[in-house]
Design a protein around this motif. Structure first.
Motif, PDB file in Angstrom:
ATOM      1  N   HIS A   1       0.837  -1.182   0.000  1.00 26.87           N
ATOM      2  CA  HIS A   1       0.000   0.000   0.000  1.00 26.87           C
ATOM      3  C   HIS A   1       0.876   1.238   0.000  1.00 26.87           C
ATOM      4  O   HIS A   1       1.870   1.313   0.728  1.00 26.87           O
ATOM      5  CB  HIS A   1      -0.914   0.003   1.243  1.00 26.87           C
ATOM      6  CG  HIS A   1      -1.781   1.218   1.331  1.00 26.87           C
ATOM      7  ND1 HIS A   1      -1.793   2.048   2.425  1.00 26.87           N
ATOM      8  CD2 HIS A   1      -2.662   1.754   0.442  1.00 26.87           C
ATOM      9  CE1 HIS A   1      -2.663   3.034   2.221  1.00 26.87           C
ATOM     10  NE2 HIS A   1      -3.191   2.876   1.021  1.00 26.87           N
ATOM     11  N   GLY A   2       0.525   2.216  -0.839  1.00 25.12           N
ATOM     12  CA  GLY A   2       1.288   3.454  -0.857  1.00 25.12           C
ATOM     13  C   GLY A   2       1.133   4.191  -2.168  1.00 25.12           C
ATOM     14  O   GLY A   2       0.470   3.716  -3.105  1.00 25.12           O
ATOM     15  N   ALA A   3       1.745   5.376  -2.243  1.00 28.42           N
ATOM     16  CA  ALA A   3       1.729   6.162  -3.477  1.00 28.42           C
ATOM     17  C   ALA A   3       2.673   5.516  -4.486  1.00 28.42           C
ATOM     18  O   ALA A   3       3.717   4.969  -4.104  1.00 28.42           O
ATOM     19  CB  ALA A   3       2.149   7.595  -3.188  1.00 28.42           C
ATOM     20  N   PRO A   4       2.346   5.561  -5.792  1.00 26.20           N
ATOM     21  CA  PRO A   4       3.198   4.914  -6.802  1.00 26.20           C
ATOM     22  C   PRO A   4       4.649   5.395  -6.765  1.00 26.20           C
ATOM     23  O   PRO A   4       5.569   4.579  -6.875  1.00 26.20           O
ATOM     24  CB  PRO A   4       2.517   5.294  -8.125  1.00 26.20           C
ATOM     25  CG  PRO A   4       1.110   5.585  -7.769  1.00 26.20           C
ATOM     26  CD  PRO A   4       1.139   6.157  -6.388  1.00 26.20           C
ATOM     27  N   LYS A   5       4.857   6.711  -6.582  1.00 22.30           N
ATOM     28  CA  LYS A   5       6.225   7.236  -6.580  1.00 22.30           C
ATOM     29  C   LYS A   5       7.031   6.673  -5.415  1.00 22.30           C
ATOM     30  O   LYS A   5       8.212   6.312  -5.561  1.00 22.30           O
ATOM     31  CB  LYS A   5       6.192   8.760  -6.510  1.00 22.30           C
ATOM     32  CG  LYS A   5       5.659   9.421  -7.779  1.00 22.30           C
ATOM     33  CD  LYS A   5       5.703  10.946  -7.647  1.00 22.30           C
ATOM     34  CE  LYS A   5       5.172  11.608  -8.917  1.00 22.30           C
ATOM     35  NZ  LYS A   5       5.188  13.092  -8.807  1.00 22.30           N
ATOM     36  N   GLU A   6       6.407   6.582  -4.265  1.00 18.66           N
ATOM     37  CA  GLU A   6       7.103   6.064  -3.092  1.00 18.66           C
ATOM     38  C   GLU A   6       7.403   4.578  -3.236  1.00 18.66           C
ATOM     39  O   GLU A   6       8.486   4.103  -2.855  1.00 18.66           O
ATOM     40  CB  GLU A   6       6.260   6.306  -1.832  1.00 18.66           C
ATOM     41  CG  GLU A   6       6.102   7.768  -1.465  1.00 18.66           C
ATOM     42  CD  GLU A   6       7.445   8.420  -1.164  1.00 18.66           C
ATOM     43  OE1 GLU A   6       8.307   7.751  -0.558  1.00 18.66           O
ATOM     44  OE2 GLU A   6       7.629   9.593  -1.530  1.00 18.66           O
ATOM     45  N   LEU A   7       6.424   3.827  -3.774  1.00 13.72           N
ATOM     46  CA  LEU A   7       6.624   2.385  -3.947  1.00 13.72           C
ATOM     47  C   LEU A   7       7.732   2.093  -4.945  1.00 13.72           C
ATOM     48  O   LEU A   7       8.467   1.108  -4.797  1.00 13.72           O
ATOM     49  CB  LEU A   7       5.301   1.726  -4.399  1.00 13.72           C
ATOM     50  CG  LEU A   7       4.180   1.706  -3.354  1.00 13.72           C
ATOM     51  CD1 LEU A   7       2.892   1.156  -3.967  1.00 13.72           C
ATOM     52  CD2 LEU A   7       4.587   0.859  -2.142  1.00 13.72           C
ATOM     53  N   LYS A   8       7.842   2.926  -5.988  1.00 14.12           N
ATOM     54  CA  LYS A   8       8.930   2.736  -6.959  1.00 14.12           C
ATOM     55  C   LYS A   8      10.298   2.873  -6.297  1.00 14.12           C
ATOM     56  O   LYS A   8      11.266   2.201  -6.661  1.00 14.12           O
ATOM     57  CB  LYS A   8       8.813   3.787  -8.072  1.00 14.12           C
ATOM     58  CG  LYS A   8       7.768   3.477  -9.135  1.00 14.12           C
ATOM     59  CD  LYS A   8       7.821   4.560 -10.210  1.00 14.12           C
ATOM     60  CE  LYS A   8       6.704   4.381 -11.209  1.00 14.12           C
ATOM     61  NZ  LYS A   8       6.729   5.445 -12.256  1.00 14.12           N
ATOM     62  N   LYS A   9      10.367   3.717  -5.300  1.00 12.66           N
ATOM     63  CA  LYS A   9      11.643   3.971  -4.634  1.00 12.66           C
ATOM     64  C   LYS A   9      11.958   2.954  -3.546  1.00 12.66           C
ATOM     65  O   LYS A   9      13.117   2.566  -3.359  1.00 12.66           O
ATOM     66  CB  LYS A   9      11.643   5.381  -4.017  1.00 12.66           C
ATOM     67  CG  LYS A   9      11.534   6.500  -5.033  1.00 12.66           C
ATOM     68  CD  LYS A   9      11.464   7.847  -4.323  1.00 12.66           C
ATOM     69  CE  LYS A   9      11.329   9.006  -5.304  1.00 12.66           C
ATOM     70  NZ  LYS A   9      11.222  10.316  -4.606  1.00 12.66           N
TER      71      LYS A   9
END
Length: 585
Positions: free
Chosen positions: A562-570
């Motif tokens: 769970h999380g924002a796409p930008k954060e999960l990519k990182k």
């Protein structure tokens, strides 16, 4: 069983498809019964006057005035019989059309209110069987059984009373003979043929299901080179249905033969009684013998069909039970819909668990989740992890096994018919009807003006396509939208959602089957025009995932990521791996 059938249909408080209409249209029912009685009265009186007129005329009356009244009455009853019959048919069919209209509307609301359960419970052939056969059976129940039976029983009582005024003994004979026609034969016929009727109806419903399934897949039958097998398959099923008809036809022929013998017995009894009764009155009284005997012949039309019609009562019972088994339609209060207003559209799932049956696996377990208004949430996961089930719970198509789903603090179940004012759905395969583009889009808001419809078409990215078409927005879509590509069909469905103008939109994998370029263009349009709304995006891969405010990854009924796409990519290696695989495709 025959009595049990009648009790179920006419007396059971559980029945909601037959019994209620007696009360709703009781005045029209009384009118139908009165007109039916008058029809047979005029027919019987016509023959009575004709018999007397013939006998009296044969005595060479010295003055025409002695037979003038019977002549006038013969004309009056001759005109009255077809007139009353015509009006009775109008009234009875008016009843049936009103009742059928109510039943079809109720059936639609029943299936629409729980559409997803209905699709999972009923095959297409089942629904067609209900529409084509069960509702027709309910119609025939009134026209061929209830109305004629009530009229016949009323006539039966009147005849016995009339003869009782002349002779109690002969009234008892009529009570017995006609009672055999209207009571004994129908009950015996039901008892003897009930099992056969059930088997025939079962075979017919099987035929509906098989034929519908085969027609839907006829292309695959043909592509596989087994078209002849398809025809043989259907012919065999139809042959089995016809085989069930023959025993019933034979029983009907035997029953009709017995009925004719009883009629003959009644006529002979009438002739003997009238002869004996009026022989004592002298020459003048003999003129009434033919009148009484002939008067009974038109009543055969009232008594003869009863046994055959009542024989089909088990078929009507089965139809009523099948209709009662449908989901109960939601209440439809127009006032509630007009006054409905829900400003906060925050979606909350509190301790939601769901399984399709007591023995099935849990698709969701103690699931908690909040979606804020105006946010776009992507729900990912493998096939069978509950993504679509989750969307159906939010839309109210399914009810949680435990827990609750709230929109703006209100339970989805309480929103009832107002749910369409809150949530729109762009599904994998939206259905386009065989009408124009503008009519297909207008389905989103039937009251919308042409300008509003066209604006929705433009916003959905269809303007260029429409301008190329000779008939523009009035171009026929054809059945299932086959005139247009998959991406174009989805844009027409998107225009519906825009015209519906709801605050929440569920997008359930609308790009399945589209090529990558079309998929990206469609998703870009979708998220651009829905950017002010709450969007729940059910998807199986990460193309266009940048448009989501948050990502929810389901696995084994729980949130695994769970999380924002930008954060999960990182930060999330699993998300990075999935994103890389999608981009590689």
């Amino acid at each position: 069983m025959g009595l049990k059938t009648s009790k179920y249909l006419l007396l059971s408080r559980k029945d909601t498809w037959v019994r209620p209409y007696f009360k709703k249209y009781k005045k029209l029912l009384l009118l139908v019964l009165f007109l039916g009685m008058m029809t047979f009265f005029c027919g019987s009186a016509l023959m009575f006057n004709s018999g007397y007129l013939i006998s009296k005329s044969a005595t060479h009356p010295v003055n025409i005035l002695l037979v003038y009244v019977p002549i006038v009455l013969t004309r009056a009853f001759g005109i009255g019989r077809p007139a009353f019959r015509y009006v009775e048919r109008l009234a009875s069919h008016n009843w049936v059309l009103k009742m059928t209209s109510d039943i079809r509307l109720k059936l639609y609301r029943s299936l629409e209110s729980k559409a997803m359960q209905a699709r999972g419970t009923f095959q297409s052939g089942d629904v067609l069987g209900i529409l084509a056969e069960d509702i027709e059976h309910i119609q025939n129940l009134y026209l061929r059984t209830i109305f004629p039976t009530l009229i016949a029983w009323l006539l039966y009582g009147i005849i016995v009373v009339i003869f009782g005024a002349f002779s109690l003994v002969f009234a008892g004979i009529m009570l017995l003979l006609i009672g055999v026609l209207v009571i004994v034969f129908p009950l015996v016929s039901v008892l003897m043929n009930q099992a056969k009727i059930y088997r025939r109806k079962e075979k017919r419903h099987e035929l509906y299901g098989k034929l519908t399934d085969s027609i839907l897949g006829v292309g695959d039958w043909q592509y596989s080179g087994r078209y002849e097998e398809f025809l043989d398959h259907y012919n065999q099923a139809e042959k089995e249905v016809r085989a069930q008809d023959e025993p019933l036809n034979q029983a009907t022929r035997r029953l009709n033969t017995c009925i004719q013998f009883i009629f003959g017995g009644v006529v002979i009894a009438l002739f003997i009684w009238a002869g004996m009764y009026y022989y004592q009155t002298g020459h003048a009284g003999l003129n009434w013998i033919a009148a009484f005997v002939l008067a009974f012949f038109p009543l055969m039309d009232a008594f003869a069909p009863i046994a055959t019609a009542v024989t089909e009562m088990p078929m009507y019972e089965d139809s009523a039970k099948r209709l009662d088994a449908l989901p109960k339609p939601k209440s439809t209060s127009g006032e509630n819909e007009r006054n409905f207003c829900l400003k906060d559209t925050t979606i909350q799932l509190e301790n939601v668990s769901f399984q399709y049956g007591a023995q099935a696996k849990w698709l969701l377990q103690n699931f908690n989740w909040t979606i804020e208004s105006g946010k776009t949430t992507a729900v990912l996961g493998k096939s069978g992890t509950g993504k679509t089930t989750l969307s159906q719970l939010i839309h109210g198509d399914l009810s949680p096994t435990t827990g609750r789903v709230l929109i703006g603090g209100t339970s989805v179940e309480k929103l009832d018919t107002n749910i369409h004012q809150l949530i729109g759905v762009l599904s994998q395969s939206p259905h386009l009807f065989d009408t124009t583009i503008i009519n297909n889009v207008r389905l989103g808001n039937i009251k919308a003006s042409d300008e509003e419809v066209y604006e929705a078409i433009v916003r959905s990215g269809l303007q260029e396509l429409v301008e190329r078409l000779p008939d523009g927005v009035h171009t026929m879509v054809e059945e299932g939208g086959k005139r247009f590509s998959g991406g174009e069909q989805q844009r027409i469905a998107l225009a519906r959602i825009l015209l519906q103008d709801v605050p929440i939109v569920i997008i359930d994998e609308p790009t399945i089957g589209l090529d990558p370029i079309t998929e990206r263009k469609l998703l870009q349009t979708v998220f651009e025009v829905l950017k002010e709304k709450t969007v729940i995006w059910i998807t199986h891969h990460l193309v266009g995932i940048e448009a989501a405010d948050e990502v929810l990854f389901l696995e084994n009924g729980n949130i695994e990521m769970h999380g924002a796409p930008k954060e999960l990519k990182k930060t999330n290696k699993r998300f990075q791996q999935l994103y890389f695989l999608d981009q590689a495709e």
